[in-house]
Design a protein around this motif. Structure first.
Motif, PDB file in Angstrom:
ATOM      1  N   ASN A   1       0.827  -1.202   0.000  1.00 14.29           N
ATOM      2  CA  ASN A   1       0.000   0.000   0.000  1.00 14.29           C
ATOM      3  C   ASN A   1       0.859   1.249   0.000  1.00 14.29           C
ATOM      4  O   ASN A   1       1.835   1.343   0.746  1.00 14.29           O
ATOM      5  CB  ASN A   1      -0.901   0.035   1.238  1.00 14.29           C
ATOM      6  CG  ASN A   1      -1.944  -1.048   1.207  1.00 14.29           C
ATOM      7  OD1 ASN A   1      -2.403  -1.468   0.153  1.00 14.29           O
ATOM      8  ND2 ASN A   1      -2.321  -1.518   2.380  1.00 14.29           N
ATOM      9  N   ILE A   2       0.474   2.219  -0.832  1.00 13.29           N
ATOM     10  CA  ILE A   2       1.133   3.528  -0.808  1.00 13.29           C
ATOM     11  C   ILE A   2       0.524   4.310   0.343  1.00 13.29           C
ATOM     12  O   ILE A   2      -0.692   4.492   0.414  1.00 13.29           O
ATOM     13  CB  ILE A   2       0.946   4.267  -2.143  1.00 13.29           C
ATOM     14  CG1 ILE A   2       1.690   3.515  -3.248  1.00 13.29           C
ATOM     15  CG2 ILE A   2       1.445   5.708  -2.030  1.00 13.29           C
ATOM     16  CD1 ILE A   2       1.469   4.073  -4.635  1.00 13.29           C
ATOM     17  N   LEU A   3       1.353   4.761   1.255  1.00  8.43           N
ATOM     18  CA  LEU A   3       0.884   5.448   2.456  1.00  8.43           C
ATOM     19  C   LEU A   3       1.027   6.962   2.378  1.00  8.43           C
ATOM     20  O   LEU A   3       0.344   7.686   3.103  1.00  8.43           O
ATOM     21  CB  LEU A   3       1.646   4.926   3.678  1.00  8.43           C
ATOM     22  CG  LEU A   3       1.551   3.411   3.910  1.00  8.43           C
ATOM     23  CD1 LEU A   3       2.429   3.012   5.087  1.00  8.43           C
ATOM     24  CD2 LEU A   3       0.108   3.002   4.148  1.00  8.43           C
ATOM     25  N   CYS A   4       1.936   7.463   1.539  1.00  7.98           N
ATOM     26  CA  CYS A   4       2.146   8.905   1.446  1.00  7.98           C
ATOM     27  C   CYS A   4       2.786   9.227   0.104  1.00  7.98           C
ATOM     28  O   CYS A   4       3.418   8.375  -0.513  1.00  7.98           O
ATOM     29  CB  CYS A   4       3.024   9.397   2.589  1.00  7.98           C
ATOM     30  SG  CYS A   4       4.567   8.481   2.765  1.00  7.98           S
ATOM     31  N   LEU A   5       2.582  10.467  -0.329  1.00  3.86           N
ATOM     32  CA  LEU A   5       3.246  10.908  -1.557  1.00  3.86           C
ATOM     33  C   LEU A   5       3.486  12.398  -1.512  1.00  3.86           C
ATOM     34  O   LEU A   5       2.847  13.129  -0.767  1.00  3.86           O
ATOM     35  CB  LEU A   5       2.473  10.507  -2.809  1.00  3.86           C
ATOM     36  CG  LEU A   5       1.013  10.897  -2.987  1.00  3.86           C
ATOM     37  CD1 LEU A   5       0.881  12.251  -3.620  1.00  3.86           C
ATOM     38  CD2 LEU A   5       0.354   9.858  -3.867  1.00  3.86           C
ATOM     39  N   SER A   6       4.454  12.837  -2.321  1.00  2.00           N
ATOM     40  CA  SER A   6       4.823  14.244  -2.360  1.00  2.00           C
ATOM     41  C   SER A   6       5.364  14.569  -3.753  1.00  2.00           C
ATOM     42  O   SER A   6       6.050  13.753  -4.363  1.00  2.00           O
ATOM     43  CB  SER A   6       5.890  14.536  -1.300  1.00  2.00           C
ATOM     44  OG  SER A   6       6.237  15.901  -1.281  1.00  2.00           O
ATOM     45  N   TRP A   7       5.067  15.760  -4.243  1.00  3.76           N
ATOM     46  CA  TRP A   7       5.426  16.197  -5.589  1.00  3.76           C
ATOM     47  C   TRP A   7       6.435  17.328  -5.525  1.00  3.76           C
ATOM     48  O   TRP A   7       6.326  18.229  -4.688  1.00  3.76           O
ATOM     49  CB  TRP A   7       4.177  16.657  -6.316  1.00  3.76           C
ATOM     50  CG  TRP A   7       4.439  17.370  -7.602  1.00  3.76           C
ATOM     51  CD1 TRP A   7       4.507  18.719  -7.789  1.00  3.76           C
ATOM     52  CD2 TRP A   7       4.670  16.778  -8.877  1.00  3.76           C
ATOM     53  NE1 TRP A   7       4.769  18.995  -9.105  1.00  3.76           N
ATOM     54  CE2 TRP A   7       4.868  17.812  -9.800  1.00  3.76           C
ATOM     55  CE3 TRP A   7       4.730  15.467  -9.332  1.00  3.76           C
ATOM     56  CZ2 TRP A   7       5.125  17.587 -11.144  1.00  3.76           C
ATOM     57  CZ3 TRP A   7       4.977  15.240 -10.670  1.00  3.76           C
ATOM     58  CH2 TRP A   7       5.164  16.299 -11.565  1.00  3.76           C
ATOM     59  N   LYS A   8       7.429  17.278  -6.404  1.00  2.78           N
ATOM     60  CA  LYS A   8       8.381  18.384  -6.559  1.00  2.78           C
ATOM     61  C   LYS A   8       8.426  18.734  -8.039  1.00  2.78           C
ATOM     62  O   LYS A   8       8.919  17.963  -8.862  1.00  2.78           O
ATOM     63  CB  LYS A   8       9.775  17.982  -6.080  1.00  2.78           C
ATOM     64  CG  LYS A   8      10.828  19.053  -6.321  1.00  2.78           C
ATOM     65  CD  LYS A   8      12.182  18.631  -5.810  1.00  2.78           C
ATOM     66  CE  LYS A   8      12.786  17.564  -6.648  1.00  2.78           C
ATOM     67  NZ  LYS A   8      13.799  18.024  -7.606  1.00  2.78           N
ATOM     68  N   GLY A   9       7.892  19.885  -8.401  1.00  2.00           N
ATOM     69  CA  GLY A   9       7.876  20.307  -9.792  1.00  2.00           C
ATOM     70  C   GLY A   9       9.241  20.739 -10.281  1.00  2.00           C
ATOM     71  O   GLY A   9      10.149  21.008  -9.497  1.00  2.00           O
ATOM     72  N   ARG A  10       9.370  20.785 -11.608  1.00  9.38           N
ATOM     73  CA  ARG A  10      10.635  21.184 -12.212  1.00  9.38           C
ATOM     74  C   ARG A  10      10.343  22.036 -13.439  1.00  9.38           C
ATOM     75  O   ARG A  10       9.547  21.661 -14.285  1.00  9.38           O
ATOM     76  CB  ARG A  10      11.423  19.946 -12.624  1.00  9.38           C
ATOM     77  CG  ARG A  10      12.736  20.266 -13.297  1.00  9.38           C
ATOM     78  CD  ARG A  10      13.451  19.008 -13.696  1.00  9.38           C
ATOM     79  NE  ARG A  10      13.174  18.728 -15.095  1.00  9.38           N
ATOM     80  CZ  ARG A  10      13.924  17.960 -15.872  1.00  9.38           C
ATOM     81  NH1 ARG A  10      14.968  17.349 -15.371  1.00  9.38           N
ATOM     82  NH2 ARG A  10      13.618  17.762 -17.122  1.00  9.38           N
TER      83      ARG A  10
END
Length: 133
Positions: A16-25
């Motif tokens: 299971n994926i429990l967390c996620l975070s995005w970093k744009g470029r």
């Protein structure tokens, strides 16, 4: 950012994926242009933490034009946590990724020459990882 979840016999995960975070470029070819939020979210890195203690880092793009530069490798599985990863967060000014597991272990990851490496490990067993960020 939008995410779509699809269900099907081919689409499965062993954890299971429990967390996620995005970093744009912002693409290198457009660095000199004024900052535009829309351009910032066209491509970047998505980090996920899962129940098996693995951090996934994937480069993703919302366009398919071949004139854009992409990293040589775009998928990474970062291993080191001994329990489920409950928090992933980008430090965008320094281009680093901080991850925290259920046992309080904290890792700071950096990308260098196309690879991800651990820069810092703090595994003192902090009881409340949510208060660290």
């Amino acid at each position: 950012m939008y995410a779509a979840v699809e269900h099907g016999p081919v689409l499965c995960s062993d954890s299971n994926i429990l967390c996620l975070s995005w970093k744009g470029r912002v693409p290198k070819s457009e660095k000199e242009k004024p900052v535009c939020r829309r351009r910032y979210y066209e491509e970047g890195w998505l980090a996920t933490g899962n129940g098996r203690g693995v951090v996934g880092v994937t480069f993703t793009s919302s366009h398919c034009r071949r004139d854009r530069s992409t990293p040589q490798r775009i998928n990474f599985n970062l291993r080191g946590h001994n329990s489920e990863v409950v928090l992933v967060r980008w430090n965008e000014p320094y281009q680093k990724l901080a991850t925290c597991d259920a046992d309080g272990g904290i890792f700071v990851w950096i990308q260098y020459e196309g690879r991800w490496s651990v820069e810092l490990v703090n595994d003192r067993g902090a009881q409340s990882p949510e208060t660290l960020f």
